[in-house]
Design a protein around this motif. Sequence first.
Motif, PDB file in Angstrom:
ATOM      1  N   SER A   1      68.200 143.602  18.891  1.00 54.68           N
ATOM      2  CA  SER A   1      68.336 142.624  17.812  1.00 54.68           C
ATOM      3  C   SER A   1      67.053 142.580  17.001  1.00 54.68           C
ATOM      4  O   SER A   1      65.966 142.851  17.528  1.00 54.68           O
ATOM      5  N   CYS A   2      67.200 142.232  15.737  1.00 59.00           N
ATOM      6  CA  CYS A   2      66.056 142.102  14.840  1.00 59.00           C
ATOM      7  C   CYS A   2      66.244 140.814  14.041  1.00 59.00           C
ATOM      8  O   CYS A   2      67.263 140.656  13.353  1.00 59.00           O
ATOM      9  N   ALA A   3      65.276 139.935  14.151  1.00 60.98           N
ATOM     10  CA  ALA A   3      65.297 138.682  13.407  1.00 60.98           C
ATOM     11  C   ALA A   3      64.350 138.797  12.221  1.00 60.98           C
ATOM     12  O   ALA A   3      63.167 139.120  12.398  1.00 60.98           O
ATOM     13  N   ALA A   4      64.871 138.542  11.044  1.00 59.76           N
ATOM     14  CA  ALA A   4      64.082 138.676   9.815  1.00 59.76           C
ATOM     15  C   ALA A   4      63.734 137.311   9.249  1.00 59.76           C
ATOM     16  O   ALA A   4      64.537 136.376   9.301  1.00 59.76           O
ATOM     17  N   SER A   5      62.544 137.225   8.688  1.00 56.01           N
ATOM     18  CA  SER A   5      62.109 136.016   7.978  1.00 56.01           C
ATOM     19  C   SER A   5      61.237 136.425   6.810  1.00 56.01           C
ATOM     20  O   SER A   5      60.652 137.517   6.798  1.00 56.01           O
ATOM     21  N   GLY A   6      61.182 135.552   5.806  1.00 52.35           N
ATOM     22  CA  GLY A   6      60.345 135.838   4.648  1.00 52.35           C
ATOM     23  C   GLY A   6      61.001 136.700   3.593  1.00 52.35           C
ATOM     24  O   GLY A   6      60.332 137.094   2.629  1.00 52.35           O
ATOM     25  N   ILE A   7      62.284 137.036   3.780  1.00 52.44           N
ATOM     26  CA  ILE A   7      63.024 137.810   2.786  1.00 52.44           C
ATOM     27  C   ILE A   7      64.370 137.148   2.527  1.00 52.44           C
ATOM     28  O   ILE A   7      64.840 136.356   3.358  1.00 52.44           O
ATOM     29  N   ILE A   8      64.969 137.469   1.381  1.00 53.93           N
ATOM     30  CA  ILE A   8      66.338 137.021   1.109  1.00 53.93           C
ATOM     31  C   ILE A   8      67.235 138.056   1.779  1.00 53.93           C
ATOM     32  O   ILE A   8      67.601 139.075   1.188  1.00 53.93           O
ATOM     33  N   PHE A   9      67.546 137.788   3.022  1.00 51.79           N
ATOM     34  CA  PHE A   9      68.129 138.777   3.925  1.00 51.79           C
ATOM     35  C   PHE A   9      69.383 139.428   3.350  1.00 51.79           C
ATOM     36  O   PHE A   9      69.556 140.644   3.459  1.00 51.79           O
ATOM     37  N   ARG A  10      70.242 138.647   2.757  1.00 53.15           N
ATOM     38  CA  ARG A  10      71.551 139.185   2.367  1.00 53.15           C
ATOM     39  C   ARG A  10      71.442 140.262   1.295  1.00 53.15           C
ATOM     40  O   ARG A  10      72.385 141.030   1.101  1.00 53.15           O
TER      41      ARG A  10
ATOM     42  N   PHE B   1      76.756 154.314  18.952  1.00 55.34           N
ATOM     43  CA  PHE B   1      75.996 153.138  18.505  1.00 55.34           C
ATOM     44  C   PHE B   1      76.766 152.420  17.399  1.00 55.34           C
ATOM     45  O   PHE B   1      77.448 153.046  16.592  1.00 55.34           O
ATOM     46  N   THR B   2      76.580 151.096  17.342  1.00 54.68           N
ATOM     47  CA  THR B   2      77.198 150.291  16.300  1.00 54.68           C
ATOM     48  C   THR B   2      76.175 149.302  15.749  1.00 54.68           C
ATOM     49  O   THR B   2      75.567 148.543  16.517  1.00 54.68           O
ATOM     50  N   ILE B   3      76.010 149.330  14.438  1.00 51.60           N
ATOM     51  CA  ILE B   3      75.106 148.391  13.784  1.00 51.60           C
ATOM     52  C   ILE B   3      75.925 147.257  13.183  1.00 51.60           C
ATOM     53  O   ILE B   3      77.047 147.457  12.697  1.00 51.60           O
ATOM     54  N   SER B   4      75.365 146.046  13.220  1.00 55.95           N
ATOM     55  CA  SER B   4      76.035 144.890  12.628  1.00 55.95           C
ATOM     56  C   SER B   4      74.974 143.933  12.103  1.00 55.95           C
ATOM     57  O   SER B   4      73.809 144.010  12.501  1.00 55.95           O
ATOM     58  N   ARG B   5      75.397 143.051  11.223  1.00 49.55           N
ATOM     59  CA  ARG B   5      74.465 142.079  10.676  1.00 49.55           C
ATOM     60  C   ARG B   5      75.127 140.717  10.596  1.00 49.55           C
ATOM     61  O   ARG B   5      76.350 140.608  10.455  1.00 49.55           O
ATOM     62  N   ASP B   6      74.297 139.681  10.647  1.00 45.50           N
ATOM     63  CA  ASP B   6      74.746 138.307  10.508  1.00 45.50           C
ATOM     64  C   ASP B   6      73.883 137.678   9.419  1.00 45.50           C
ATOM     65  O   ASP B   6      72.728 137.305   9.674  1.00 45.50           O
ATOM     66  N   ASN B   7      74.429 137.573   8.231  1.00 43.04           N
ATOM     67  CA  ASN B   7      73.644 137.067   7.105  1.00 43.04           C
ATOM     68  C   ASN B   7      73.327 135.579   7.251  1.00 43.04           C
ATOM     69  O   ASN B   7      72.365 135.087   6.653  1.00 43.04           O
ATOM     70  N   ALA B   8      74.112 134.862   8.017  1.00 42.17           N
ATOM     71  CA  ALA B   8      73.841 133.442   8.237  1.00 42.17           C
ATOM     72  C   ALA B   8      72.647 133.236   9.157  1.00 42.17           C
ATOM     73  O   ALA B   8      71.934 132.232   9.035  1.00 42.17           O
ATOM     74  N   LYS B   9      72.434 134.188  10.056  1.00 37.62           N
ATOM     75  CA  LYS B   9      71.336 134.064  11.027  1.00 37.62           C
ATOM     76  C   LYS B   9      70.165 134.981  10.713  1.00 37.62           C
ATOM     77  O   LYS B   9      69.175 134.982  11.443  1.00 37.62           O
ATOM     78  N   ASN B  10      70.294 135.761   9.643  1.00 38.89           N
ATOM     79  CA  ASN B  10      69.227 136.705   9.262  1.00 38.89           C
ATOM     80  C   ASN B  10      68.896 137.666  10.391  1.00 38.89           C
ATOM     81  O   ASN B  10      67.718 137.928  10.699  1.00 38.89           O
ATOM     82  N   THR B  11      69.931 138.191  11.007  1.00 38.65           N
ATOM     83  CA  THR B  11      69.724 139.128  12.102  1.00 38.65           C
ATOM     84  C   THR B  11      70.545 140.403  11.901  1.00 38.65           C
ATOM     85  O   THR B  11      71.615 140.382  11.279  1.00 38.65           O
ATOM     86  N   VAL B  12      70.026 141.468  12.446  1.00 35.99           N
ATOM     87  CA  VAL B  12      70.743 142.741  12.506  1.00 35.99           C
ATOM     88  C   VAL B  12      70.665 143.220  13.943  1.00 35.99           C
ATOM     89  O   VAL B  12      69.631 143.081  14.604  1.00 35.99           O
ATOM     90  N   SER B  13      71.769 143.770  14.423  1.00 40.87           N
ATOM     91  CA  SER B  13      71.845 144.201  15.812  1.00 40.87           C
ATOM     92  C   SER B  13      72.267 145.659  15.901  1.00 40.87           C
ATOM     93  O   SER B  13      72.878 146.201  14.977  1.00 40.87           O
ATOM     94  N   LEU B  14      71.935 146.257  17.031  1.00 43.33           N
ATOM     95  CA  LEU B  14      72.343 147.634  17.300  1.00 43.33           C
ATOM     96  C   LEU B  14      72.876 147.685  18.722  1.00 43.33           C
ATOM     97  O   LEU B  14      72.110 147.524  19.679  1.00 43.33           O
ATOM     98  N   GLN B  15      74.172 147.887  18.849  1.00 39.65           N
ATOM     99  CA  GLN B  15      74.791 148.049  20.151  1.00 39.65           C
ATOM    100  C   GLN B  15      74.750 149.531  20.503  1.00 39.65           C
ATOM    101  O   GLN B  15      75.299 150.356  19.759  1.00 39.65           O
ATOM    102  N   MET B  16      74.122 149.849  21.617  1.00 37.70           N
ATOM    103  CA  MET B  16      73.951 151.240  22.017  1.00 37.70           C
ATOM    104  C   MET B  16      74.691 151.474  23.329  1.00 37.70           C
ATOM    105  O   MET B  16      74.351 150.874  24.349  1.00 37.70           O
ATOM    106  N   ASN B  17      75.701 152.325  23.269  1.00 40.09           N
ATOM    107  CA  ASN B  17      76.504 152.657  24.447  1.00 40.09           C
ATOM    108  C   ASN B  17      76.337 154.131  24.805  1.00 40.09           C
ATOM    109  O   ASN B  17      75.871 154.928  23.986  1.00 40.09           O
TER     110      ASN B  17
END
Length: 115
Positions: free
Chosen positions: A21-30, A67-83
């Motif tokens: 997971s990656c949590a972003a701050s200080g940017i307009i994430f969306r 691998f699957t990448i996803s993002r949550d614009n409400a939480k300012n996070t991007v995730s990478l599921q690695m199988n």
Amino acid sequence: QVQLVESGGGLVQAGGSLRLSCAASGIIFRFYVMGWYRQAPGKQRELVATISSGGSTNYGNSVKGRFTISRDNAKNTVSLQMNSLKPEDTAVYYCNAAVSQFNYWGQGTQVTVSS
């Protein structure tokens, strides 16, 4: 101040899974294209996956289907599921945020896959 903070790395056996997971701050994430890159010892940094502001995804050839990448614009996070992890997936994984001339990197998180 822009911050990208990765978490979720660690040691896993071949065939196992991890979720970064990656949590972003200080940017307009969306507005940003978010991505994951990796760098193994002695190798160049390479693309793992990116996801656009609209949700379009792009994967490096070596991780497609695993691998699957996803993002949550409400939480300012991007995730990478690695199988189905392989020893060759061992690397430092970096979160990236990019739009126009702006390009930011996280500090990286180590992923080690044992055989």
